[in-house]
Design a protein around this motif. Structure first.
Motif, short mmCIF file in Angstrom:
data_model
loop_
_atom_site.label_atom_id
_atom_site.label_comp_id
_atom_site.label_asym_id
_atom_site.label_seq_id
_atom_site.Cartn_x
_atom_site.Cartn_y
_atom_site.Cartn_z
N LEU A 192 -0.85 74.77 0.25
CA LEU A 192 -0.39 74.89 -1.13
C LEU A 192 1.06 75.33 -1.23
O LEU A 192 1.61 75.40 -2.33
N ALA A 193 1.66 75.66 -0.09
CA ALA A 193 3.09 75.98 -0.07
C ALA A 193 3.92 74.73 0.17
O ALA A 193 5.15 74.76 0.11
N HIS A 194 3.27 73.63 0.45
CA HIS A 194 3.95 72.37 0.80
C HIS A 194 3.61 71.33 -0.25
O HIS A 194 2.45 71.11 -0.60
N GLU A 195 4.65 70.67 -0.77
CA GLU A 195 4.42 69.67 -1.81
C GLU A 195 3.53 68.56 -1.26
O GLU A 195 3.80 67.99 -0.21
N GLY A 196 2.47 68.28 -1.97
CA GLY A 196 1.52 67.26 -1.54
C GLY A 196 0.36 67.82 -0.73
O GLY A 196 -0.60 67.09 -0.45
N GLY A 197 0.46 69.07 -0.35
CA GLY A 197 -0.65 69.67 0.40
C GLY A 197 -1.86 69.92 -0.48
O GLY A 197 -1.75 70.12 -1.69
N ARG A 198 -3.03 69.86 0.13
CA ARG A 198 -4.28 70.02 -0.63
C ARG A 198 -5.21 70.99 0.09
O ARG A 198 -5.11 71.21 1.30
N VAL A 199 -6.13 71.55 -0.68
CA VAL A 199 -7.20 72.40 -0.16
C VAL A 199 -8.53 71.83 -0.63
O VAL A 199 -8.70 71.54 -1.82
N VAL A 200 -9.45 71.67 0.31
CA VAL A 200 -10.80 71.21 -0.02
C VAL A 200 -11.78 72.31 0.36
O VAL A 200 -11.83 72.74 1.51
N ILE A 201 -12.55 72.75 -0.63
CA ILE A 201 -13.56 73.80 -0.42
C ILE A 201 -14.92 73.16 -0.61
O ILE A 201 -15.18 72.53 -1.65
N SER A 202 -15.80 73.31 0.37
CA SER A 202 -17.14 72.71 0.26
C SER A 202 -18.17 73.62 0.89
O SER A 202 -17.84 74.47 1.73
N TRP A 203 -19.41 73.43 0.50
CA TRP A 203 -20.51 74.15 1.15
C TRP A 203 -21.80 73.35 0.99
O TRP A 203 -22.00 72.61 0.04
N ASN A 204 -22.66 73.51 1.95
CA ASN A 204 -23.97 72.87 1.92
C ASN A 204 -24.89 73.57 2.90
O ASN A 204 -24.46 74.46 3.66
N GLU A 205 -26.17 73.20 2.86
CA GLU A 205 -27.12 73.76 3.81
C GLU A 205 -26.76 73.28 5.21
O GLU A 205 -26.50 72.09 5.43
N ASP A 206 -26.73 74.20 6.17
CA ASP A 206 -26.34 73.83 7.52
C ASP A 206 -27.44 72.99 8.18
O ASP A 206 -28.62 73.35 8.14
N ALA A 207 -27.05 71.87 8.78
CA ALA A 207 -28.03 70.97 9.41
C ALA A 207 -28.71 71.64 10.60
O ALA A 207 -29.91 71.45 10.82
N GLU A 258 -29.02 74.98 11.12
CA GLU A 258 -29.74 76.18 10.71
C GLU A 258 -30.04 76.07 9.22
O GLU A 258 -29.23 76.50 8.39
N PRO A 259 -31.20 75.51 8.85
CA PRO A 259 -31.52 75.25 7.44
C PRO A 259 -31.55 76.50 6.56
O PRO A 259 -31.43 76.39 5.34
N ASP A 260 -31.72 77.66 7.17
CA ASP A 260 -31.76 78.88 6.38
C ASP A 260 -30.37 79.49 6.20
O ASP A 260 -30.23 80.64 5.78
N HIS A 261 -29.33 78.70 6.56
CA HIS A 261 -27.95 79.16 6.43
C HIS A 261 -27.15 78.19 5.57
O HIS A 261 -27.49 77.03 5.43
N ILE A 262 -26.07 78.72 5.00
CA ILE A 262 -25.11 77.93 4.23
C ILE A 262 -23.80 77.88 5.01
O ILE A 262 -23.30 78.91 5.47
N ARG A 263 -23.24 76.66 5.14
CA ARG A 263 -21.95 76.51 5.81
C ARG A 263 -20.89 76.26 4.74
O ARG A 263 -20.97 75.31 3.97
N ILE A 264 -19.89 77.13 4.73
CA ILE A 264 -18.77 77.02 3.79
C ILE A 264 -17.53 76.60 4.57
O ILE A 264 -17.22 77.19 5.61
N ILE A 268 -17.29 79.09 7.64
CA ILE A 268 -18.08 80.31 7.45
C ILE A 268 -19.55 79.94 7.42
O ILE A 268 -19.96 79.03 6.68
N LEU A 269 -20.35 80.62 8.21
CA LEU A 269 -21.80 80.40 8.24
C LEU A 269 -22.49 81.69 7.83
O LEU A 269 -22.33 82.72 8.49
N ILE A 270 -23.22 81.64 6.73
CA ILE A 270 -23.91 82.84 6.25
C ILE A 270 -25.37 82.51 5.94
O ILE A 270 -25.71 81.37 5.60
N PRO A 271 -26.27 83.48 6.08
CA PRO A 271 -27.68 83.23 5.73
C PRO A 271 -27.86 83.07 4.23
O PRO A 271 -27.10 83.63 3.44
N LYS A 272 -28.86 82.28 3.85
CA LYS A 272 -29.15 82.10 2.42
C LYS A 272 -29.55 83.42 1.77
O LYS A 272 -29.21 83.70 0.63
N VAL A 273 -30.34 84.20 2.51
CA VAL A 273 -30.79 85.49 2.02
C VAL A 273 -30.12 86.56 2.87
O VAL A 273 -30.32 86.61 4.09
#
Length: 357
Positions: A278-293, A295-301, A349-354
């Protein structure tokens, strides 16, 4: 429970050895709406057993009994069920005895010759017991809230003091120190505001990301999404999008992990604005998360920076990196990987759902 709702029939424990007197008492009590459920006993052991079993709302007791007296019954009730109203129903009860019974905890006394007063006395005693139980519940709830507030304030102050100490870098200009410190304190304040809005209950990961990224979006880097689900953020519909959010899973967060993730995203965004995509013109940041394939009881961000300047691993780990790692590993019970790639910075980042609190 010691107190029932008005629509629920009360359960009365009647200590009476005379079957005839018990029948008369029950007859007068039928005027109560709804009619109470009456459990009659006449012996000491049966009386003690009924108290131990519970489910009684009020005690009616004769004063003269075959194997013990009413005052002993009162003492037993005060010991085993001190919250229950206790009314003497007796043929003879002298003034001195009546005064002593009140001193030892009796609620009222009714002479058997005037049983017409019994329904009113019982209803009044039950109502007072309900009010007392409600006040006790309110006081206990207040104590819990005060203890919880004290705990949260102590934790917040500890975090603030840590930020004040750790933000300071030797040789750093005072202006930079103040700006960095205010940035971090602002992120903490925004996270607390979000938790306050949800009454310190669960919030959504998307809301945490939106609230944390809002200052950067207001600065013209992007726009704020208005609903859950996949969202792309940009200066406008026709302009190049600088920040993208892909919320592929609903992730409920309790207050502690919500605050920790808010601080993590703030550090990542601050670094991206100062040194990254974001300090560079044209630069982008993509933030995503989903259930980890894996470890189904975890979320990968995933925080991915694209089309920004080439990045290299710093020679010395700064406080921002330390805050991210400690927040994920200790507060979120997860793991974090920081990749300084030539094509752009990547944080996973990998964190548990609970999360165990």
């Amino acid at each position: 429970m010691a107190a029932h709702e008005n629509s629920t029939a009360a359960r009365l424990l009647l200590l009476e050895d005379s079957a005839l007197d018990a029948e008369l008492i029950c007859e007068f009590l039928r005027d109560i709406v709804p009619p109470p459920v009456i459990v009659r006993v006449s012996l000491r052991d049966d009386f003690a057993a009924a108290l131990a079993e519970g489910g009684i709302d009020l005690i009616l007791a004769d004063f003269s009994l075959p194997d013990f007296d009413g005052m002993s019954a009162l003492d037993m009730a005060r010991e085993l069920a001190p919250h229950l109203p206790f009314i003497f129903v007796s043929g003879v009860l002298g003034e001195e005895v009546a005064i002593e019974s009140f001193r030892r905890g009796a609620t009222d006394y009714i002479l058997k010759q005037r049983l017409i007063r019994l329904p009113v006395a019982v209803e009044r005693a039950l109502a007072e017991a309900r009010e007392k139980a409600e006040r006790l519940r309110a006081e206990r709830q207040k104590e819990v809230l005060v203890r919880e507030l004290s705990h949260r304030v102590k934790n917040t102050m500890a975090m603030v003091m840590s930020l004040v100490r750790r933000t300071l870098v030797r040789g750093q200009p005072a202006e930079d120190y103040v700006a960095n410190l205010l940035q971090r304190l602002g992120a903490m304040a925004d996270a607390h505001a979000l938790l306050f809005e949800t009454n310190w209950s669960e919030t959504d990961l998307l809301e945490v990301v939106r609230r944390t990224m809002e200052p950067y979006l207001r600065s013209g880097i992007g726009r704020i999404p208005t609903r859950s689900g996949p969202a792309r953020l940009g200066n406008g519909e026709a302009e190049e999008r600088r920040i993208e959010i892909h919320a592929d899973a609903f992730v409920p967060l309790s207050p502690k992990p919500a605050l920790a993730l808010s601080m993590v995203f703030n550090e990542l965004a601050t670094n991206a604005v100062k040194h990254g995509a974001l300090a560079h013109e044209g630069g982008r940041v993509v933030i995503s998360w989903n259930e980890d394939a894996g470890e189904p009881d975890h979320i990968r961000i995933i925080w991915r920076e694209i089309d920004g300047p080439s990045v290299e691993r710093p020679e010395r780990e700064g406080f921002g990196t330390t805050l991210i790692k400690r927040s994920v590993e200790y507060e979120l019970q997860g793991s974090v990987t920081l990749n300084y790639r030539a094509t752009g910075f990547l944080c996973e980042i990998l964190i548990p759902k609970v999360i165990e609190l």
